[in-house]
Design an enzyme around this catalytic site. Structure first.
Site: not given
Ligand code: 8IG
Length: 274
Positions: A95, A195
């Protein structure tokens, strides 16, 4: 006066999951846990025959896998070594922080592994690489991390020491298996977007060599639980702005497929020595 049912703590919830895991797998005690990140799934078969495979959602506190190429399964594998047999607990997916389910959900597998008896955990991930000369398909040992999520899995005044979080003993063991392995500092961004090139430059100036969206929170929870931590990144792409090409998830999966036999061999040999 009425009383609300007591909400279990994350540690109680992990203990419940571990008890159910033992019931469903028939394995009372697991020794080493592995979490497989992006690109690592094809390596799992090298670890050995599955004693049992269950869905994460069969255990309390787990939710379904959310990423293409991730499988919401947990495998119990019995590994035979000259030093005796080991029970491996392999999470075929994780997760992520970016799923928004909360930090406790991110580290629930780690705490479940600790409650199941694991004394060591191998955290793997797929990530972007910054160091000159690194190529997609290259494994890198995590030597340290920078956690840019702005949060911690630990709640309260528990000042856990993170010096040598990524076990020098286990890193040395990896280098015995493969002396070409490089090391790097892993920077966890919150994601789910990759990014910008400017953020990649920032990560480099900060002392980072690897950029990703996982692992640091899990490593912290593992240390809190007293487990020895090994982190291995698979550089699946050059970090944004370094290759002149946009990033895409398909190259990540392809890097995993092409590196699978090397990664499988590395994992199984290292785990056998732990
Ligand atoms: I695979 O370049 C993979 N995961 N943050 N940046 C971040 N996460 C990643 C990357 C990457 N590649």
């Amino acid at each position: 006066m009425t009383h609300a049912a007591a909400v279990p703590t994350p540690y109680e919830s992990a203990a419940e999951a571990a008890a159910r895991l033992a019931e469903l797998t028939g394995v009372e005690h697991h020794d080493i846990a592995l979490v497989l990140g992006s690109g690592w799934l094809p390596a799992v078969d090298a670890l050995g025959e599955a004693t049992a495979e269950i869905d994460t959602t069969d255990l309390p506190g787990f939710s379904a896998a959310a990423v293409a190429g991730h499988s919401g399964k947990i495998r119990s594998i019995r590994q035979s070594t000259p030093a005796g047999d080991k029970n491996l607990l392999v999470f075929l997916s994780r997760t992520h922080f970016y799923e928004g389910k909360g930090v406790a959900a991110v580290v629930h597998p780690v705490r479940t592994a600790a409650a199941a008896g694991c004394s060591a955990i191998v955290l793997t991930n797929g990530c972007g690489g910054l160091k000159e000369g690194w190529r997609p398909g290259q494994p890198v040992l995590i030597s340290d991390h920078i956690n840019l999520t702005g949060t911690s899995p630990i709640v309260g005044a528990n000042f856990v020491d993170l010096t040598d979080l990524y076990s020098p003993r286990l890193r040395a063991m990896c280098k015995e298996v493969d002396d070409s392995l490089d090391e790097g500092v892993y920077v966890q961004f919150p994601g789910p977007h990759y990014e910008t090139p400017a953020e990649v430059r920032m990560a480099g100036i900060m002392g980072g060599h690897l950029v990703g969206m996982s692992t640091t929170l899990e490593a912290i929870a593992a240390r809190e639980a007293g487990m020895e931590v090994l982190g291995i990144s698979l550089v699946t792409n050059l970090a944004a702005g370094l290759s002149g090409e946009p990033l895409n998830h398909e190259e990540v999966l392809e890097a995993g497929r092409s590196a699978a036999s090397r990664m499988g061999g590395l994992l199984s040999q290292v785990v056998a020595r732990i």
